[in-house]
Design a protein around this motif. Structure first.
Motif, PDB file in Angstrom:
ATOM      1  N   ASN A  10      -0.922   4.279  -1.532  1.00 45.48           N
ATOM      2  CA  ASN A  10      -1.854   4.957  -0.630  1.00 45.48           C
ATOM      3  C   ASN A  10      -1.109   5.815   0.375  1.00 45.48           C
ATOM      4  N   GLY A  21       0.802  -1.217   0.000  1.00 47.62           N
ATOM      5  CA  GLY A  21       0.000   0.000   0.000  1.00 47.62           C
ATOM      6  C   GLY A  21       0.831   1.262   0.000  1.00 47.62           C
ATOM      7  N   GLN A  48      -0.137   9.038  -1.203  1.00 46.86           N
ATOM      8  CA  GLN A  48      -1.287   9.929  -1.341  1.00 46.86           C
ATOM      9  C   GLN A  48      -1.646  10.576  -0.012  1.00 46.86           C
TER      10      GLN A  48
END
Length: 96
Positions: A23, A20, A26
């Motif tokens: 993510n 991840g 982000q």
């Protein structure tokens, strides 16, 4: 895997190994954006307070608002430069 390749991997973090990581990038980008927005908002409010208190002759409030302007400028500079600084550190770490 060669020895030089192993040394390069040990010097820098492997973001591909983290599940991840897209993510995570982000989320970090969003936090930096919010930090920069709040620093700019603080700059506007402190500058307005500095102008109003200076025009009213309240030198104590003007001094505190001026300190708020400088803190907001420092916060905006640190928040804006955080990503570039982290990338520079990663590049230096990979080159070692």
């Amino acid at each position: 895997m060669t020895t030089s390749n192993l040394v390069q991997r040990a010097a820098g973090p492997d973001f591909g190994a983290v599940g991840g990581s897209g993510n995570l990038r982000q989320i970090i980008g969003a936090l930096l954006t919010y930090g920069l927005m709040f620093a700019c908002l603080m700059l506007i409010i402190s500058a307005a307070a500095w102008a109003i208190s200076s025009s009213n002759g309240s030198w104590q409030s003007a001094a505190k608002a001026k300190a708020g302007v400088f803190v907001a400028l420092g916060g905006a500079a640190l928040t804006g430069g955080a990503l570039a600084w982290a990338n520079w550190l990663l590049d230096v770490g990979a080159a070692l």
